[in-house]
Design a protein around this motif. Structure first.
Motif, short mmCIF file in Angstrom:
data_model
loop_
_atom_site.label_atom_id
_atom_site.label_comp_id
_atom_site.label_asym_id
_atom_site.label_seq_id
_atom_site.Cartn_x
_atom_site.Cartn_y
_atom_site.Cartn_z
N LEU A 1 0.82 -1.21 0.00
CA LEU A 1 0.00 0.00 0.00
C LEU A 1 0.86 1.26 0.00
CD1 LEU A 1 -2.73 -1.15 2.56
CD2 LEU A 1 -3.06 -0.75 0.11
N ILE A 2 1.95 1.24 0.77
CA ILE A 2 2.85 2.39 0.80
C ILE A 2 3.50 2.61 -0.56
CG2 ILE A 2 5.00 3.30 1.78
CD1 ILE A 2 2.72 3.54 3.72
N HIS A 3 3.95 1.52 -1.19
CA HIS A 3 4.59 1.63 -2.51
C HIS A 3 3.61 2.14 -3.56
CE1 HIS A 3 7.99 -1.35 -1.34
NE2 HIS A 3 8.42 -0.10 -1.28
N GLU A 4 2.39 1.68 -3.51
CA GLU A 4 1.39 2.13 -4.47
C GLU A 4 1.14 3.63 -4.36
OE1 GLU A 4 -2.08 -0.25 -3.90
OE2 GLU A 4 -1.24 -2.01 -4.93
N ALA A 5 1.37 4.17 -3.15
CA ALA A 5 1.19 5.60 -2.93
C ALA A 5 2.47 6.39 -3.22
CB ALA A 5 0.73 5.86 -1.50
N GLY A 6 3.54 5.68 -3.60
CA GLY A 6 4.80 6.36 -3.92
C GLY A 6 5.73 6.56 -2.74
N GLY A 7 5.45 5.88 -1.62
CA GLY A 7 6.29 6.02 -0.43
C GLY A 7 7.41 5.01 -0.38
N VAL A 8 8.30 5.19 0.58
CA VAL A 8 9.47 4.33 0.80
C VAL A 8 9.25 3.52 2.08
CG1 VAL A 8 11.96 4.26 1.14
CG2 VAL A 8 10.94 6.03 -0.33
N CYS A 9 9.61 2.24 2.07
CA CYS A 9 9.36 1.36 3.21
C CYS A 9 10.67 1.01 3.93
CB CYS A 9 8.66 0.08 2.75
SG CYS A 9 7.04 0.39 2.05
N CYS A 10 10.73 1.34 5.22
CA CYS A 10 11.94 1.13 6.03
C CYS A 10 11.63 0.20 7.19
CB CYS A 10 12.45 2.46 6.56
SG CYS A 10 12.81 3.68 5.30
N TYR A 11 12.50 -0.76 7.41
CA TYR A 11 12.28 -1.84 8.38
C TYR A 11 13.25 -1.68 9.56
CZ TYR A 11 10.99 -6.75 9.54
OH TYR A 11 10.51 -7.90 10.12
N ASP A 12 12.70 -1.42 10.73
CA ASP A 12 13.47 -1.40 11.97
C ASP A 12 13.59 -2.86 12.43
OD1 ASP A 12 14.20 -1.47 14.65
OD2 ASP A 12 13.03 0.29 15.21
N GLN A 13 14.77 -3.45 12.25
CA GLN A 13 14.97 -4.86 12.61
C GLN A 13 15.85 -5.02 13.84
OE1 GLN A 13 15.53 -7.04 8.50
NE2 GLN A 13 14.21 -8.19 9.90
N ALA A 14 15.73 -4.08 14.78
CA ALA A 14 16.44 -4.24 16.04
C ALA A 14 15.97 -5.50 16.75
CB ALA A 14 16.23 -3.01 16.93
N ASN A 15 14.70 -5.88 16.55
CA ASN A 15 14.14 -7.07 17.19
C ASN A 15 14.13 -8.26 16.22
OD1 ASN A 15 13.62 -5.24 19.23
ND2 ASN A 15 11.49 -4.95 18.65
N ALA A 16 15.28 -8.55 15.63
CA ALA A 16 15.35 -9.59 14.59
C ALA A 16 15.82 -10.94 15.11
CB ALA A 16 16.28 -9.13 13.47
N ASN A 17 16.02 -11.07 16.42
CA ASN A 17 16.66 -12.27 16.94
C ASN A 17 15.86 -13.54 16.68
OD1 ASN A 17 19.19 -12.81 18.38
ND2 ASN A 17 17.87 -13.77 19.90
N GLY A 18 14.54 -13.42 16.57
CA GLY A 18 13.72 -14.60 16.32
C GLY A 18 13.37 -14.81 14.86
N LEU A 19 14.00 -14.02 13.95
CA LEU A 19 13.65 -14.09 12.54
C LEU A 19 14.78 -14.57 11.64
CD1 LEU A 19 11.70 -10.72 12.18
CD2 LEU A 19 10.77 -12.98 12.63
N LEU A 20 15.99 -14.76 12.20
CA LEU A 20 17.14 -15.13 11.39
C LEU A 20 16.90 -16.45 10.67
CD1 LEU A 20 19.99 -14.27 13.94
CD2 LEU A 20 19.15 -12.86 12.04
N GLY A 21 17.04 -16.43 9.36
CA GLY A 21 16.82 -17.64 8.57
C GLY A 21 15.36 -18.01 8.40
N VAL A 22 14.46 -17.20 8.93
CA VAL A 22 13.02 -17.48 8.85
C VAL A 22 12.36 -16.59 7.81
CG1 VAL A 22 10.84 -17.58 10.12
CG2 VAL A 22 12.99 -18.20 11.26
N THR A 23 12.62 -15.28 7.92
CA THR A 23 12.02 -14.33 7.00
C THR A 23 13.01 -13.19 6.75
OG1 THR A 23 10.09 -12.91 6.59
CG2 THR A 23 10.91 -13.00 8.84
N ARG A 24 12.84 -12.49 5.62
CA ARG A 24 13.79 -11.44 5.26
C ARG A 24 13.04 -10.16 4.89
NH1 ARG A 24 18.11 -13.46 0.96
NH2 ARG A 24 16.29 -13.32 -0.41
N ALA A 25 13.74 -9.06 5.00
CA ALA A 25 13.16 -7.75 4.68
C ALA A 25 12.73 -7.69 3.21
CB ALA A 25 14.17 -6.64 4.98
N LYS A 26 13.51 -8.29 2.33
CA LYS A 26 13.21 -8.23 0.90
C LYS A 26 11.84 -8.83 0.61
CE LYS A 26 14.82 -9.83 -3.63
NZ LYS A 26 15.88 -10.58 -4.36
N GLU A 27 11.60 -10.03 1.13
CA GLU A 27 10.34 -10.71 0.85
C GLU A 27 9.14 -10.00 1.49
OE1 GLU A 27 13.33 -13.04 -0.62
OE2 GLU A 27 13.20 -12.53 1.51
#
Length: 523
Positions: free
Chosen positions: A255-281
């Protein structure tokens, strides 16, 4: 003799307490820790006295104001201070909440303390620091694989500065496309880290905050209502600081991209996501990780640290300079980014922090990083179930569903029943050699406490922590005066909050202390 059953035994703790002066107060004129030998005659005859060649503009007008103290007294001073400090190497440190305190392997610390690393200078010729540049280059590629981004900078000095970097890139992108004057709003969520809003506000953006829906997830209908042609971007944490993972995140970024905005991911809390999911996807244009959290480089008492910022190819041109590149088997610092936001910090990062993170990733490998995430989530799941069995404790939002790697709990019921607050509980924790983090102010979750077990802690560690919380809950209901007067065994028993409210009483440096000590208003 009957063996002691320690499975439910509370560990006794009494903090060491020294009436230890500030090191400047220990200073004694003429006292020395090390006597530096004078240069031999041969050296003097060859290069001079070492002072006369220094330009006059670079010479001090007076002597440097440093403590004069013997080596043994310096050692004694800092060892005493260390005994008055809790930390990840001393106690079960699951109470730092979003700060991801984990065990840092000491072999990595030995690497970072090698003289070949500690004696580096950031202005050395590139040819003399090829090994360090190679580590930075390789770490960049590892972070790309972990996140799906196309390029990383290790220049930001921490998470908040990394968020500021991302906000600056949003600004630079819209200036580049000629839309900066129109796009003046950034969207975030109420339980994202406060720096996500603060950094964007510092760049001049108006902040639109999305609150949870009835289920406790970020409200997508509120997002749709907030998006307009004024939307510059989205800066959010996921999972948020409550531990809640927004399962609609890809819809948010679309939805943000469709409106022309930029999407930024605060991944300070990434300890439970390593190898599970990525910012790109998840559809993000950029993200950041804290090497001093997720990737096991120590916090360093607030620094040095590293907020590693990664971007997709489209945004590489805006990254801080320099970047580390490779050409003809030689690593070099690349300043050739004409649309760069410039520097956000001196030089190009902290090599020791990067080396520790690189070593940690190399020792674990891809499967090991995935194992880190699984154990972190398992530990959090176990802790979650146990804490909710404690009288007076609860976990607001997405009731009955598990968080990811941490949880922001609440003592609301305990406070209503007993009058004991989360600050009272926090003070009592010190008497057991533990502590916990409450929350970012203002307290949107009532009477909060935030726990994050990470992968570093065993079931026995978690049980010890749970036993202490259980005992404190019992005291709150049966012996509340114990908590109201806590801590009983710590270095500082009570802090006068009024001291923090008056900037005139703040003395962050010895020089400021001497200056303010002369003021008649402070005597």
């Amino acid at each position: 003799m009957k063996r002691i059953d320690r499975s439910n035994t509370l560990r006794k703790f009494h903090q060491a307490k020294w009436d230890e002066p500030i090191i400047f107060e220990l200073s004694k004129s003429g006292e020395r820790g090390v006597l530096v030998p004078k240069a031999e005659k041969e050296i003097v005859s060859a290069i001079g006295d070492g002072v006369s060649k220094i330009p006059e503009s670079m010479k001090r007008e007076g002597s440097v104001n440093l403590p004069e103290i013997s080596q043994v007294r310096v050692l004694r001073h800092y060892l005493r201070l260390s005994q008055e400090t809790l930390g990840a190497d001393l106690n079960v440190e699951i109470g730092q909440g979003t700060c991801t305190m984990k065990y840092s392997p000491k072999v990595n610390e030995q690497l970072a303390r090698m003289s070949k690393v500690t004696e580096l200078h950031p202005l050395q010729e590139e040819s003399t620091v090829q090994g360090t540049l190679e580590i930075m280059y390789r770490l960049d590629h590892m972070m790309r694989e972990i996140s799906g981004m196309d390029r990383f900078s290790f220049q930001p000095g921490g998470g908040s500065q990394a968020i500021m970097t991302m906000a600056s890139i949003i600004k630079a992108k819209h200036i580049f496309t000629g839309e900066d004057n129109k796009r003046d709003e950034v969207i975030t969520t109420i339980y994202s880290h406060p720096s996500d809003a603060a950094a964007a506000a510092l760049k001049g953006y108006k902040i639109i905050t999305i609150y949870p829906d009835e289920e406790g997830y970020p409200d997508i209908e509120a997002l749709k209502h907030a998006i307009s042609d004024r939307t510059a971007g989205l800066i959010v944490a996921n999972p948020e600081d409550t531990g809640v993972y927004n399962h609609r995140i890809k819809e948010f970024t679309r939805l943000i991209h469709e409106a022309g905005g930029v999407c930024c991911y605060d991944q300070a809390n990434a300890n439970g996501l390593l190898g599970v999911t990525r910012a790109k996807e998840a559809g993000f244009d950029m993200c950041f990780f804290n090497l001093h959290k997720t990737f096991s480089s120590p916090h360093g008492c607030g620094g040095p640290a590293c907020g590693a910022v990664g971007v997709t190819k489209e945004f590489e041109q805006f990254l801080p300079v320099p970047l580390v590149d490779l050409k003809d088997d030689s690593y070099f610092l690349n300043y050739d980014l004409p649309n760069s936001i410039g520097k956000v910090r001196a030089f190009y990062g902290v090599p020791q922090v990067a080396l520790r993170a690189y070593s940690w990733i190399m020792s674990l490998g891809a499967e090991g990083l995935y194992e880190v995430a699984k154990i972190a989530v398992l530990n959090n799941n176990y802790l979650f179930r146990k804490v909710l069995q404690i009288k007076g404790a609860s976990a607001p939002f997405i009731e009955g569903k598990q968080r990811i790697e941490q949880v922001r709990y609440s003592w609301k019921k305990l406070t209503e029943d007993t009058g004991i607050t989360t600050e009272n509980v926090q003070n009592r924790m010190f008497d057991f050699g533990l502590h916990y983090w409450t929350s970012h102010h203002p307290y949107i979750v009532p009477q909060p406490f935030t726990l994050e077990p990470t992968e570093s802690y065993s079931k026995e560690d978690l049980d010890e922590y749970i036993n202490v919380l259980t005992e404190i809950s019992r005291e709150a209901y049966e012996e509340p005066e114990i908590l109201k007067n806590a801590p009983h065994n710590s270095v500082v028993h009570k802090i006068d909050d009024s001291e923090f409210e008056d900037p005139e009483k703040w003395v962050p440096t010895w020089r400021m202390y001497l200056k303010k000590a002369e003021s008649p208003n402070l005597k």
